[in-house]
Design an enzyme around this catalytic site. Structure first.
Site, PDB file in Angstrom:
ATOM      1  N   ARG A 117       0.819  -1.209   0.000  1.00 39.48           N
ATOM      2  CA  ARG A 117       0.000   0.000   0.000  1.00 39.48           C
ATOM      3  C   ARG A 117       0.854   1.260   0.000  1.00 39.48           C
ATOM      4  O   ARG A 117       0.361   2.346  -0.303  1.00 39.48           O
ATOM      5  CB  ARG A 117      -0.927   0.003   1.220  1.00 39.48           C
TER       6      ARG A 117
ATOM      7  N   TRP B 125       1.923   6.858   5.414  1.00 41.21           N
ATOM      8  CA  TRP B 125       2.412   7.775   4.383  1.00 41.21           C
ATOM      9  C   TRP B 125       2.251   9.181   4.940  1.00 41.21           C
ATOM     10  O   TRP B 125       1.163   9.576   5.347  1.00 41.21           O
ATOM     11  CB  TRP B 125       1.584   7.664   3.113  1.00 41.21           C
TER      12      TRP B 125
ATOM     13  N   ASN C   8      -6.050   6.282   9.798  1.00 40.69           N
ATOM     14  CA  ASN C   8      -5.965   6.525   8.355  1.00 40.69           C
ATOM     15  C   ASN C   8      -6.953   7.626   8.003  1.00 40.69           C
ATOM     16  O   ASN C   8      -8.073   7.634   8.516  1.00 40.69           O
ATOM     17  CB  ASN C   8      -6.328   5.274   7.555  1.00 40.69           C
TER      18      ASN C   8
ATOM     19  N   LYS D   4       2.503   3.809 -16.553  1.00 41.76           N
ATOM     20  CA  LYS D   4       3.235   2.672 -15.993  1.00 41.76           C
ATOM     21  C   LYS D   4       4.725   2.962 -15.924  1.00 41.76           C
ATOM     22  O   LYS D   4       5.387   2.678 -14.928  1.00 41.76           O
ATOM     23  CB  LYS D   4       3.010   1.418 -16.850  1.00 41.76           C
TER      24      LYS D   4
ATOM     25  N   GLU E 154       5.530   5.683 -13.268  1.00 46.50           N
ATOM     26  CA  GLU E 154       5.220   5.229 -11.905  1.00 46.50           C
ATOM     27  C   GLU E 154       6.370   4.458 -11.288  1.00 46.50           C
ATOM     28  O   GLU E 154       6.721   4.684 -10.125  1.00 46.50           O
ATOM     29  CB  GLU E 154       3.993   4.309 -11.921  1.00 46.50           C
TER      30      GLU E 154
ATOM     31  N   LYS F  15      -1.242   2.141  -2.985  1.00 46.45           N
ATOM     32  CA  LYS F  15      -2.152   1.307  -3.753  1.00 46.45           C
ATOM     33  C   LYS F  15      -3.574   1.835  -3.713  1.00 46.45           C
ATOM     34  O   LYS F  15      -4.262   1.886  -4.721  1.00 46.45           O
ATOM     35  CB  LYS F  15      -2.114  -0.127  -3.199  1.00 46.45           C
TER      36      LYS F  15
END
Length: 612
Positions: free
Chosen positions: A27, A76, A102, A488, A491, A607
């Site tokens: 995540r 995070w 969270n 992609k 990232e 994620k």
């Protein structure tokens, strides 16, 4: 985004918490911590910046922390830089209460200023610590922990999933949620809370999904759930039906590579049950022909790769349905005063079913009278529960942050829905309907064929990985596919990459093409292949090196001009992006591998994005 796990049971909590946090590493996070309560030591809190292994080493795998009740968290950074102090759990000033959170507390400054005036001392820069200190404040007022939690929830604004333990309550933890996912797990040796089912699948498959405004009291013997008025709530239990091995690498170096290889089977699981006797059958879509005809406008709302699924689907649906389709970023939709009414179909796409921007956009669409259809992968997720209709992709768990099989299953499910609606409306010719269906059933086999040539992409990555800026160009469906290929690459490899509609080259973009610039040219859409070739010639004339992705039908023509060519099997144009995306995924993977990047956990990404 962040990860939460909690345990109340008969086993030592700390090793269970660390194992659960490890299973949620995908995540994304920058610090981690756990808090465990014992009769002899009270609350024990350990936190560490960096990877989870730092925390595991600090606690000797959890052996240093005694107790069978605890909470854990991976964070995070949002409020306050990533460091040990700002890591969770946060502890109240008197050390009685530990809390993991969270989400975002939007009015935390107002509450913090109030508590500062009461003499409360803060040690972190986070909004989450405000909740811990406010909880202590109300606990001192009323002397009842559950009542104190209720008072706090009525006062804070924003999104939250909370796990709370208190030194005065040796066998219970309290959980609460609003706009951030939280799951309750029922096990043999104890009970659990988690923000992600992967954290607890090793211990139980018996879960309950908490709804907004609910509070749960978790003990070793039971879990009691209450609504925001503190009235008991009976919850429906769900059984997690995927195997734990699906959340393990299975001998592969990275989850992303494993999940790329899993795409043929994921497509088969998504498609096969929905095609019967040569027809698309969507048992879970309760939509009549009269209702379908009423829709004068269709919105597709999503973020990231799911948004790119929407762009592909716009081209395909407008072709099949002859209805206008507007694709909107979820974060923009709700603030744009959207033109939604009872004649509007709103498709919301989210892998996790918990993407906060997408959820808020869906709620806005419902408020305005739109009919909502959710495309999600997680059964029982918030978006799935709130949408008027939901169709699941059945991709299985996807662990790598950069999506592959979730994108592919979303794409093919959108194609199925488009074909179903076109048949319902009579806007597709029977011959084309059956041709698309036939090719859709052949997709898994053709995907497998593409995956037999992974070495070609590995070689190309070894040739091009030193480029610092790469451009993707294409027209129509190829442009839509280029958006995903570019995302992609950036990232996971951290290479600057942009995707452009080829027709825009002369409107400014071509000024960026110079000697040696790498251009990935997509030429899969047969109707515009000649146009694609002219753009390849155009960038070559400016010194670009061209890596082309095309179909077997056009391979020979493309090879005469491009520096490198990758070809995939031909299929119906509607489905060509489903094959074309695989080499782009592999190219991004091997580029990141060559550059030594953390492929499954790219920096700064998560994620599931559960904050705005």
């Amino acid at each position: 985004m962040c990860g939460i796990i909690g345990f109340a049971g008969r086993d030592q909590a700390a090793p269970i918490l660390l194992d659960g946090l490890e299973r949620m590493e995908y995540r994304g996070y920058d610090s981690a911590g756990i808090a465990v309560r014992s009769e002899t030591r009270g609350l024990q809190v350990r936190k560490a910046k960096g990877r989870l292994k730092v925390l595991a080493e600090l606690t000797h795998g959890g052996k240093d922390l005694e107790g069978t009740l605890g909470i854990g968290h991976t964070r995070w950074a949002t409020h306050g830089e990533p460091n040990d102090i700002n890591a969770h759990p946060h502890v109240s000033e008197n050390g009685q209460i530990a809390l993991v959170h969270n989400g975002i507390i939007e009015n935390y400054l107002e509450i913090k200023e109030h508590l500062l005036r009461q003499g409360v001392t803060f040690v972190s820069d986070t909004d989450s610590e405000v909740v811990a200190q406010l909880l202590e404040f109300h606990y001192h007022e009323c002397g009842n922990m559950l009542e104190a939690v209720g008072r706090v929830l009525r006062r804070i604004e924003g999104s939250y999933a909370l796990g709370i333990i208190c030194s005065d309550y040796p066998n219970a933890l309290i959980a609460a949620r609003k706009d951030s996912p939280l799951i309750l797990g029922f096990g043999e040796n104890g009970n659990y809370i988690a923000s992600d089912v992967t954290a607890i699948i090793k211990h139980t498959r018996d879960v309950v999904y908490m709804d907004d405004g609910e509070i749960a009291v978790v003990t070793p013997q039971a879990i009691d759930v209450f609504d925001d008025e503190m009235s008991p709530v009976e919850k429906k239990h769900s059984q997690v039906d995927w195997d734990i091995s699906a959340a393990e690498k299975g001998g592969h170096a990275h989850f992303m590579f494993k999940e790329i290889l899993e795409q043929p089977e994921a497509i088969r699981k998504t498609v096969s049950p929905r095609i019967r006797d040569g027809r698309v059958v969507l048992d879970d879509l309760c939509l009549t022909e009269a209702e379908a005809r009423r829709f004068s406008r269709i919105f597709v709302i999503a973020c990231g790769s799911s948004y790119h699924v929407g762009i592909v689907s716009k081209y395909n649906w407008e072709r099949l349905l002859r209805r206008p389709v507007e694709v909107c970023l979820a974060s923009e939709f709700r603030y744009s005063d959207p033109l939604v009414d009872e004649n509007t179909l709103v498709i919301v796409i989210s892998q996790s079913g918990e993407t906060l921007d997408t959820m808020a956009a869906m709620r806005e669409a419902k408020r305005r009278g739109g009919r909502t259809l959710a495309i999600v992968n997680v059964v029982g997720s918030s978006i799935a529960r709130e949408a008027d209709d939901v169709l699941y992709t059945w991709a299985g768990p996807e662990i790598a942050v950069a999506t592959t099989k979730a994108y592919s299953t979303q794409l093919v499910l959108m194609d199925l829905i488009g074909l179903y609606l076109a048949d319902l409306l009579g806007t597709v010719e029977p011959a084309e309907y059956h041709a698309i269906l036939e090719e859709m059933e052949a997709l898994p086999e053709k995907m497998t064929e593409v995956l037999t040539h992974v070495e070609d992409l590995q070689y190309l990555a070894s040739r091009y990985f030193n480029h610092n800026s790469i451009f993707f160009i294409g027209r129509n469906l190829d442009y839509a596919l280029g958006l995903e290929g570019s995302l992609k690459l950036k990232e996971i490899s951290y290479i600057h990459s942009e995707a452009y509609a080829s027709g825009e080259l002369k409107h400014g973009t071509i000024s960026l093409i110079e000697q040696g610039t790498l251009v990935v040219a997509l030429g899969l859409y047969g109707a515009l292949f000649d146009k694609a070739m002219s753009n390849v010639v155009e960038v070559k004339a400016r010194g670009a090196e061209v890596l082309a992705v095309t179909t077997e039908r056009f391979r020979e023509r493309m090879e005469k001009t491009a520096d490198s060519t990758v070809a995939v099997p031909d299929t119906h144009p509607v489905l060509q992006p489903s094959l074309g995306v695989i080499p782009l995924q592999l190219f991004a993977y091997y580029m990141a591998l060559q550059r030594g990047c953390d492929i499954d956990k790219p920096r700064n990404l998560a994620k599931s994005v559960t904050v705005e």
